[in-house]
Scaffold this motif. Structure first.
Motif, mmCIF file in Angstrom:
data_model
loop_
_atom_site.group_PDB
_atom_site.id
_atom_site.type_symbol
_atom_site.label_atom_id
_atom_site.label_comp_id
_atom_site.label_asym_id
_atom_site.label_seq_id
_atom_site.Cartn_x
_atom_site.Cartn_y
_atom_site.Cartn_z
ATOM 1 N N GLN A 126 1.195 -0.932 -0.401
ATOM 2 C CA GLN A 126 0.125 -0.036 0.281
ATOM 3 C C GLN A 126 0.746 1.186 -0.262
ATOM 4 O O GLN A 126 1.041 2.023 -0.690
ATOM 5 N N TYR A 127 1.741 0.753 0.728
ATOM 6 C CA TYR A 127 2.624 2.500 0.790
ATOM 7 C C TYR A 127 2.822 2.374 -0.391
ATOM 8 O O TYR A 127 3.329 3.979 -1.053
ATOM 9 N N ILE A 128 4.166 1.562 -1.205
ATOM 10 C CA ILE A 128 4.843 1.705 -2.434
ATOM 11 C C ILE A 128 4.123 2.215 -3.554
ATOM 12 O O ILE A 128 4.401 3.056 -4.446
ATOM 13 N N PHE A 133 1.942 6.497 -7.386
ATOM 14 C CA PHE A 133 0.966 7.401 -7.472
ATOM 15 C C PHE A 133 1.010 9.221 -6.955
ATOM 16 O O PHE A 133 1.192 10.409 -7.937
ATOM 17 N N VAL A 134 1.831 9.093 -5.627
ATOM 18 C CA VAL A 134 1.833 10.590 -5.846
ATOM 19 C C VAL A 134 2.969 10.989 -6.124
ATOM 20 O O VAL A 134 2.922 12.283 -7.174
ATOM 21 N N PHE A 151 7.925 5.005 0.171
ATOM 22 C CA PHE A 151 8.484 4.310 -0.199
ATOM 23 C C PHE A 151 9.571 3.865 0.830
ATOM 24 O O PHE A 151 9.693 2.304 1.142
ATOM 25 N N VAL A 152 9.943 4.421 1.844
ATOM 26 C CA VAL A 152 10.816 4.236 2.928
ATOM 27 C C VAL A 152 10.197 3.400 3.765
ATOM 28 O O VAL A 152 10.085 2.586 4.864
ATOM 29 N N ALA A 153 8.795 4.197 3.881
ATOM 30 C CA ALA A 153 7.832 3.461 5.164
ATOM 31 C C ALA A 153 7.410 2.109 4.602
ATOM 32 O O ALA A 153 7.770 1.058 5.293
ATOM 33 N N TYR A 158 7.752 -4.251 5.187
ATOM 34 C CA TYR A 158 8.014 -5.087 4.265
ATOM 35 C C TYR A 158 9.805 -6.070 5.430
ATOM 36 O O TYR A 158 9.457 -7.319 5.193
ATOM 37 N N GLN A 159 10.537 -5.091 5.626
ATOM 38 C CA GLN A 159 11.783 -6.001 6.168
ATOM 39 C C GLN A 159 11.345 -6.592 7.198
ATOM 40 O O GLN A 159 11.521 -6.966 7.634
#
Length: 169
Positions: A126-128, A133-134, A151-153, A158-159
């Protein structure tokens, strides 16, 4: 030293330093004398701190994405004037539409924050997606900072999901 406890075999863990079998509640290994850390608690603490970082970054992504969309909406009439065409109204309305999509994509980042408590991989996805989109709707320059936050979130979530899977195995 042999412990004559019938429950000992079911309540054992291994020393992280020397590998000796010790009781699960033992704080110090009787063989090497090193304090035994509770590995499960340390994994949970590490994963929760990573989780908090990804949520904080996602919140920054939502806030900065909404601000970027508002900025793009305010600047959209100027984009039509700069184009210096007879179609400046069309360019201005297109930029306004991109601004609305940028704000909506940022707000959808809130769904990822709520999903992170249930499924971290879905939250990372969802974050990616929100970041892409942003970035695209923010005309790359305006949407760059919020997309980096997203992207970092996503990468941290994921990690964190990989650590939870490894701990459960």
């Amino acid at each position: 030293m042999v412990i004559k406890d019938s429950n000992f075999e079911s309540n054992i863990k291994f020393c992280a330093t020397c590998g000796a079998q010790i009781h699960e509640k033992a704080e110090i290994c009787p063989k090497c004398g090193v304090r035994c850390l509770d590995m499960e608690n340390s994994l949970v603490q590490n994963s929760s701190s990573k989780s908090n970082k990804s949520v904080i970054l996602a919140v920054f992504g939502v806030i900065s994405g909404v601000l970027a969309g508002i900025l793009l909406f305010v600047l959209s009439p100027l984009m039509g004037i700069v184009a210096n065409n007879s179609d400046n109204m069309l360019i201005s309305s297109f930029a306004g539409s991109l601004a609305v999509v940028c704000v909506l994509a940022s707000v959808f980042g809130l769904i990822g924050i709520f999903l992170e408590g249930h499924d971290k991989k879905v939250a990372a996805f969802q974050y990616i997606v929100c970041g892409f989109f942003v970035l695209i709707c923010g005309v790359f320059i305006i949407g760059l900072i919020p997309s980096i936050f997203f992207f970092v979130a996503g990468l941290l979530a994921y990690q964190d999901s990989k650590r939870v899977v490894d701990k459960n195995e």
